[in-house]
Design a protein around this motif. Structure first.
Motif, PDB file in Angstrom:
ATOM      1  N   PHE A   1       0.832  -1.205   0.000  1.00  0.00           N
ATOM      2  CA  PHE A   1       0.000   0.000   0.000  1.00  0.00           C
ATOM      3  C   PHE A   1       0.864   1.253   0.000  1.00  0.00           C
ATOM      4  CE2 PHE A   1      -3.023  -3.135   1.212  1.00  0.00           C
ATOM      5  CZ  PHE A   1      -4.261  -2.641   0.878  1.00  0.00           C
ATOM      6  N   PHE A   2       2.043   1.180   0.579  1.00  0.00           N
ATOM      7  CA  PHE A   2       2.924   2.339   0.649  1.00  0.00           C
ATOM      8  C   PHE A   2       3.938   2.377  -0.494  1.00  0.00           C
ATOM      9  CE2 PHE A   2       2.235   0.783   5.130  1.00  0.00           C
ATOM     10  CZ  PHE A   2       1.109   1.559   5.341  1.00  0.00           C
ATOM     11  N   MET A   3       4.291   1.200  -1.033  1.00  0.00           N
ATOM     12  CA  MET A   3       5.308   1.139  -2.083  1.00  0.00           C
ATOM     13  C   MET A   3       4.729   1.352  -3.480  1.00  0.00           C
ATOM     14  SD  MET A   3       7.414  -2.166  -0.631  1.00  0.00           S
ATOM     15  CE  MET A   3       8.449  -2.265  -2.091  1.00  0.00           C
ATOM     16  N   PHE A   4       3.535   0.800  -3.759  1.00  0.00           N
ATOM     17  CA  PHE A   4       3.013   0.792  -5.126  1.00  0.00           C
ATOM     18  C   PHE A   4       1.757   1.635  -5.311  1.00  0.00           C
ATOM     19  CE2 PHE A   4       5.079  -3.374  -4.421  1.00  0.00           C
ATOM     20  CZ  PHE A   4       6.089  -3.272  -5.367  1.00  0.00           C
ATOM     21  N   SER A   5       1.207   2.171  -4.245  1.00  0.00           N
ATOM     22  CA  SER A   5      -0.015   2.975  -4.399  1.00  0.00           C
ATOM     23  C   SER A   5       0.235   4.237  -5.206  1.00  0.00           C
ATOM     24  CB  SER A   5      -0.579   3.339  -3.023  1.00  0.00           C
ATOM     25  OG  SER A   5       0.381   4.065  -2.276  1.00  0.00           O
ATOM     26  N   HIS A   6       1.496   4.687  -5.267  1.00  0.00           N
ATOM     27  CA  HIS A   6       1.830   5.903  -6.006  1.00  0.00           C
ATOM     28  C   HIS A   6       1.402   5.796  -7.467  1.00  0.00           C
ATOM     29  CE1 HIS A   6       4.112   9.600  -6.665  1.00  0.00           C
ATOM     30  NE2 HIS A   6       4.612   9.052  -7.753  1.00  0.00           N
ATOM     31  N   HIS A   7       1.450   4.593  -8.049  1.00  0.00           N
ATOM     32  CA  HIS A   7       1.084   4.424  -9.458  1.00  0.00           C
ATOM     33  C   HIS A   7      -0.399   4.689  -9.690  1.00  0.00           C
ATOM     34  CE1 HIS A   7       5.038   2.744 -10.166  1.00  0.00           C
ATOM     35  NE2 HIS A   7       4.843   1.840  -9.220  1.00  0.00           N
ATOM     36  N   PHE A   8      -1.239   4.376  -8.718  1.00  0.00           N
ATOM     37  CA  PHE A   8      -2.676   4.569  -8.880  1.00  0.00           C
ATOM     38  C   PHE A   8      -3.116   5.978  -8.503  1.00  0.00           C
ATOM     39  CE2 PHE A   8      -1.908   0.111  -7.699  1.00  0.00           C
ATOM     40  CZ  PHE A   8      -2.374  -0.508  -8.840  1.00  0.00           C
ATOM     41  N   LEU A   9      -2.251   6.725  -7.854  1.00  0.00           N
ATOM     42  CA  LEU A   9      -2.617   8.057  -7.384  1.00  0.00           C
ATOM     43  C   LEU A   9      -2.284   9.145  -8.380  1.00  0.00           C
ATOM     44  CD1 LEU A   9      -1.403   7.801  -3.675  1.00  0.00           C
ATOM     45  CD2 LEU A   9      -3.573   7.107  -4.673  1.00  0.00           C
ATOM     46  N   LEU A  10      -1.669   8.779  -9.503  1.00  0.00           N
ATOM     47  CA  LEU A  10      -1.273   9.762 -10.514  1.00  0.00           C
ATOM     48  C   LEU A  10      -1.947   9.478 -11.846  1.00  0.00           C
ATOM     49  CD1 LEU A  10       2.533  10.002  -9.685  1.00  0.00           C
ATOM     50  CD2 LEU A  10       0.764  11.642  -9.115  1.00  0.00           C
ATOM     51  N   THR A  11      -3.171   8.970 -11.785  1.00  0.00           N
ATOM     52  CA  THR A  11      -3.907   8.694 -13.016  1.00  0.00           C
ATOM     53  C   THR A  11      -4.238  10.004 -13.734  1.00  0.00           C
ATOM     54  OG1 THR A  11      -5.941   8.677 -11.712  1.00  0.00           O
ATOM     55  CG2 THR A  11      -4.895   6.554 -12.168  1.00  0.00           C
ATOM     56  N   ALA A  12      -4.254   9.943 -15.055  1.00  0.00           N
ATOM     57  CA  ALA A  12      -4.477  11.145 -15.862  1.00  0.00           C
ATOM     58  C   ALA A  12      -5.875  11.711 -15.613  1.00  0.00           C
ATOM     59  CB  ALA A  12      -4.292  10.812 -17.336  1.00  0.00           C
ATOM     60  N   GLN A  13      -5.942  13.013 -15.450  1.00  0.00           N
ATOM     61  CA  GLN A  13      -7.216  13.711 -15.253  1.00  0.00           C
ATOM     62  C   GLN A  13      -7.307  14.859 -16.267  1.00  0.00           C
ATOM     63  OE1 GLN A  13      -9.352  12.648 -13.089  1.00  0.00           O
ATOM     64  NE2 GLN A  13      -8.158  11.353 -11.712  1.00  0.00           N
ATOM     65  N   ARG A  14      -8.484  15.125 -16.740  1.00  0.00           N
ATOM     66  CA  ARG A  14      -8.668  16.227 -17.696  1.00  0.00           C
ATOM     67  C   ARG A  14      -9.117  17.469 -16.931  1.00  0.00           C
ATOM     68  NH1 ARG A  14      -8.707  16.791 -23.010  1.00  0.00           N
ATOM     69  NH2 ARG A  14      -9.979  18.422 -23.991  1.00  0.00           N
ATOM     70  N   PRO A  15      -8.186  18.435 -16.782  1.00  0.00           N
ATOM     71  CA  PRO A  15      -8.519  19.609 -15.969  1.00  0.00           C
ATOM     72  C   PRO A  15      -9.053  20.761 -16.834  1.00  0.00           C
ATOM     73  CG  PRO A  15      -6.178  19.642 -16.459  1.00  0.00           C
ATOM     74  CD  PRO A  15      -6.760  18.438 -17.182  1.00  0.00           C
ATOM     75  N   TYR A  16      -9.802  21.619 -16.202  1.00  0.00           N
ATOM     76  CA  TYR A  16     -10.246  22.872 -16.816  1.00  0.00           C
ATOM     77  C   TYR A  16     -10.008  23.996 -15.819  1.00  0.00           C
ATOM     78  CZ  TYR A  16     -12.610  19.843 -20.161  1.00  0.00           C
ATOM     79  OH  TYR A  16     -12.879  18.885 -21.103  1.00  0.00           O
ATOM     80  N   CYS A  17      -9.734  25.174 -16.360  1.00  0.00           N
ATOM     81  CA  CYS A  17      -9.494  26.317 -15.478  1.00  0.00           C
ATOM     82  C   CYS A  17     -10.742  26.622 -14.651  1.00  0.00           C
ATOM     83  CB  CYS A  17      -9.129  27.558 -16.302  1.00  0.00           C
ATOM     84  SG  CYS A  17      -7.547  27.408 -17.167  1.00  0.00           S
ATOM     85  N   ASN A  18     -10.489  26.993 -13.438  1.00  0.00           N
ATOM     86  CA  ASN A  18     -11.590  27.357 -12.541  1.00  0.00           C
ATOM     87  C   ASN A  18     -12.079  28.759 -12.918  1.00  0.00           C
ATOM     88  OD1 ASN A  18     -13.382  27.762 -10.501  1.00  0.00           O
ATOM     89  ND2 ASN A  18     -11.859  27.750  -8.853  1.00  0.00           N
ATOM     90  N   THR A  19     -13.281  28.825 -13.455  1.00  0.00           N
ATOM     91  CA  THR A  19     -13.852  30.109 -13.898  1.00  0.00           C
ATOM     92  C   THR A  19     -15.130  30.423 -13.115  1.00  0.00           C
ATOM     93  OG1 THR A  19     -15.036  28.949 -15.665  1.00  0.00           O
ATOM     94  CG2 THR A  19     -12.880  29.892 -16.209  1.00  0.00           C
ATOM     95  N   SER A  20     -15.085  30.149 -11.844  1.00  0.00           N
ATOM     96  CA  SER A  20     -16.279  30.377 -11.022  1.00  0.00           C
ATOM     97  C   SER A  20     -16.578  31.861 -10.841  1.00  0.00           C
ATOM     98  CB  SER A  20     -16.111  29.718  -9.654  1.00  0.00           C
ATOM     99  OG  SER A  20     -14.941  30.202  -9.014  1.00  0.00           O
ATOM    100  N   TRP A  21     -15.682  32.742 -11.323  1.00  0.00           N
ATOM    101  CA  TRP A  21     -15.925  34.183 -11.201  1.00  0.00           C
ATOM    102  C   TRP A  21     -17.204  34.598 -11.935  1.00  0.00           C
ATOM    103  CZ3 TRP A  21     -16.333  36.892 -15.734  1.00  0.00           C
ATOM    104  CH2 TRP A  21     -15.773  36.299 -16.892  1.00  0.00           C
ATOM    105  N   ILE A  22     -17.552  33.855 -13.009  1.00  0.00           N
ATOM    106  CA  ILE A  22     -18.736  34.236 -13.787  1.00  0.00           C
ATOM    107  C   ILE A  22     -20.025  33.941 -13.032  1.00  0.00           C
ATOM    108  CG2 ILE A  22     -19.131  32.050 -15.002  1.00  0.00           C
ATOM    109  CD1 ILE A  22     -19.563  33.675 -17.552  1.00  0.00           C
ATOM    110  N   LEU A  23     -19.948  33.099 -12.016  1.00  0.00           N
ATOM    111  CA  LEU A  23     -21.152  32.784 -11.236  1.00  0.00           C
ATOM    112  C   LEU A  23     -21.615  33.978 -10.415  1.00  0.00           C
ATOM    113  CD1 LEU A  23     -20.290  29.166 -10.009  1.00  0.00           C
ATOM    114  CD2 LEU A  23     -21.746  29.851 -11.947  1.00  0.00           C
ATOM    115  N   GLU A  24     -20.727  34.962 -10.232  1.00  0.00           N
ATOM    116  CA  GLU A  24     -21.141  36.160  -9.505  1.00  0.00           C
ATOM    117  C   GLU A  24     -22.137  36.988 -10.307  1.00  0.00           C
ATOM    118  OE1 GLU A  24     -17.672  38.310  -8.476  1.00  0.00           O
ATOM    119  OE2 GLU A  24     -16.844  36.712  -7.188  1.00  0.00           O
TER     120      GLU A  24
END
Length: 631
Positions: free
Chosen positions: A81-104
């Motif tokens: 759990f401590f030696m190999f979990s690092h491989h599962f914790l860096l899975t690719a994610q598709r990010p988008y910029c946080n534009t919550s300013w428009i909600l105002e």
């Protein structure tokens, strides 16, 4: 009287010449008989080993030994759990910029409407991941009517609308220029392996196996369990550094402790069982990582069982071999008596009193002996080359699988499932072939698969993946045989330090693999795999076979006995049989066995079980006739 004695001597010489004239050499090709001879030699060697005799009186694999194996190898499951979990914790994610300013200005906007107004699009119509429109002080109708034109990098962080799990990537925003932090995490882990190999190996030989194992478990508990509560990626890397130290320290010390408590093939079976436990841990981790939605929960699940394990670790005892080498003979006797009591056995008093310090003095050794002692230098050089090869090929094969776009769960679980039967097959290989030939066989299989991969076109994707899996299968057996072989080659006084030194080669191989694979996308990394395998096969031939021979305790014994073992295995035993019985021997293998045993003169000694001497054609041994028997 003198004439009679002279006559007897003349007749003896004549009979000896006549006997050798009618005898021919016949090599033993019967595999089972050669195995029997090797076992008898091992039994004879163990008879000379007073400590092995005591362990035999205790019970070679009783309740105490089962408890030892369980308490030292169950943490191997949790360590994954401590030696190999690092491989599962860096899975690719598709990010988008946080534009919550428009909600105002538009609090009722849906997520799709928000992204459509505030994010630029690529030529294929998808949203750009690392750019956003610059915020403007307009109302919502103006923004919708005129649109936004000027872009900048993400200013307010990122959002991950399509993320299924909470990982390190979306927890600490390892995207849009922060990707190098992923590689930094792996570099920090390798740094922990490098420092932990030397530190824990040195401490194990100085203060004992038992306290260093407890220290490693404490490291798992503090830094492994504590990883679940970090607040930044830098804190995560700090904890991962010490987890790496605890992992390599535990692997070295647990193998040393178990190997020194067991005798014969039980040593090999126990280490293989440990590696099977480790593989089961990887499979278990893969299943949990697929189901668990938050990365912190993985570390909590791996760290919580450490509490009861540490509480029950008082049931174990220090290695009596190490205690004797350090001059603590009385403590060693108490430990052995405790083990006998658990196994409900009684140690004969005469055996217990025969235990003494090797050479009648406390053995002094340091890390410099790996340079000054010829045998230790040869062992560390050869095994270090093999371990570098194993590490380099393992990481290269894993990176090659990922390069084909395979799922991370497939890359981890399929080789792990195949590793269990591969390691169980090593039990049979070690029994029939010995350590050296088993290691050479697995390395040869790895070389063959790497050569096949080298000339296999990448268009045949399914075939390439199959060969990668087969290579991983062979590598699993190589790792288990390597650990057993190296631990038996090293003396007790420097066993953990030596294992720590060859572990440096493991880190070097991993770093080299990642550096080479990152720089090129050609077949060059696979070519280096083939080259490393050939070098490892050459270096492994420098060290002697250990078989079922007893462990050596001091560097003086190791240096001397290595050459004895080499000479002992250098030639195939040949047996002198009469010319007239040749046809019968070739016709019936059972007659061959009987003839060979009848040709073996036995020469019992005081402290040896039996001493089998096989006649060699290149030497002449006079036939000794009794003095009271006429020629």
């Amino acid at each position: 009287m003198r004439e009679e004695q002279t006559s007897k001597t003349t007749i003896r010489s004549q009979n000896s010449r006549d006997t050798h004239r009618h005898e021919i050499s016949f090599p033993s090709h019967n595999w089972s008989l050669e195995m029997l001879l090797r076992k008898l030699k091992a039994i004879d060697a163990r008879k000379d080993d007073k400590f092995a005799s005591v362990l035999g009186a205790i019970g070679e694999f009783g309740t105490f030994q089962w408890r030892l194996v369980a308490l030292t190898f169950i943490p191997s499951i949790l360590s994954t759990f401590f030696m190999f979990s690092h491989h599962f914790l860096l899975t690719a994610q598709r990010p988008y910029c946080n534009t919550s300013w428009i909600l105002e200005v538009g609090p009722n906007l849906t997520e799709d409407e928000q992204l459509n107004l505030t994010l630029p699009r690529a030529s294929n119509g998808s949203y750009l991941t690392c750019l956003m429109y610059i915020p403007v002080p307009w109302d919502l109708d103006s923004i919708i009517h005129f649109g936004l034109n000027y872009t900048e990098t993400c200013k307010f962080g990122w959002i991950y609308p399509f993320a299924r799990t909470r990982s390190l990537v979306n927890e600490f925003d390892l995207v849009c220029g922060n990707e190098p932090h992923k590689e930094n995490g792996q570099t920090v882990f390798m740094s922990g392996v490098l420092t932990g190999s030397l530190l824990f190996g040195f401490l194990s030989d100085k203060v004992g196996r038992y306290p260093v194992i407890l220290l490693s478990l404490l490291g798992f508990l503090i830094f492994g369990f504590g990883t679940a509560f970090v607040n930044s990626f830098y804190q995560y890397m700090f904890f991962r550094f010490f987890v790496a130290q605890a992992s390599v320290g535990y692997a070295i010390c647990s193998v040393s402790l178990v190997m020194e408590w067991l005798v014969g093939e039980h040593r090999a079976q126990a280490v293989i069982l440990q590696h099977c436990f480790l593989t089961v841990g990887v499979i278990f981790l893969t299943g949990l990582a697929y189901k668990v939605v938050h990365w912190r929960l993985l570390f909590l699940l791996g760290g919580m069982p450490m509490f009861p394990l540490i509480c029950n670790f008082w049931l174990l005892r220090e290695s009596p071999r190490w205690l004797i080498v350090r001059g603590k003979v009385e403590e060693a006797k108490k430990v052995l008596c405790y083990a006998a009591e658990v196994n409900k056995k009684t140690i004969p008093l005469n055996l217990l009193n025969e235990l003494q310090i090797p050479g009648k003095k406390v053995t002094k050794a340091s890390i410099l002996d790996f340079y000054t002692n010829q045998h230790l230098f040869k062992v560390v050089l050869a095994m270090g080359c093999v371990w570098f090869t194993v590490s380099y090929i393992s990481f290269t094969l894993s990176l090659k699988m990922k390069d084909f776009g395979l799922d991370i769960y497939f890359v981890q679980v399929i080789p792990s499932i195949l590793a269990v039967p591969a390691r169980l097959c090593c039990v049979i290989l070690l029994e029939y072939l010995g350590r050296k030939w088993s290691l050479n066989l697995t390395l040869f299989l790895v070389t063959f698969t790497c050569l096949f991969l080298l000339f296999l076109p990448e268009e045949l994707k399914s075939t390439v993946i199959l060969m990668l899996v087969l290579a991983e299968f062979s590598m699993a057996g190589t790792v288990s045989i390597f650990f057993i072989y190296t631990a038996e080659l090293l003396p007790t006084v420097l066993r953990s330090t030596g294992l720590g030194m060859v572990s440096l080669a493991w880190a070097a191989g991993a770093i080299s693999s990642m550096a080479i694979f990152k720089q090129t996308k050609t077949q060059l990394p696979i070519f280096f795999c083939c080259l490393c395998c050939v070098l490892a096969l050459c270096f492994s031939s420098l060290v002697p076979e250990t078989g079922n021979l007893p462990l050596r305790d001091s560097i003086e014994y190791s240096s001397r006995d290595s050459f004895e073992h080499k000479d002992r295995n250098k030639d195939v035993p040949t047996v002198m049989i009469a010319e007239e019985s040749m046809s019968d021997v070739m016709a019936d293998s059972e007659v061959t066995k009987n003839t060979m045993f009848n040709a073996m003169p036995f020469k019992p000694e005081a402290d040896s079980l039996l001493n089998m001497t096989l006649e060699v054609p290149s030497r002449e041994f006079p036939v000794q006739l009794p003095e009271d028997q006429p020629p």
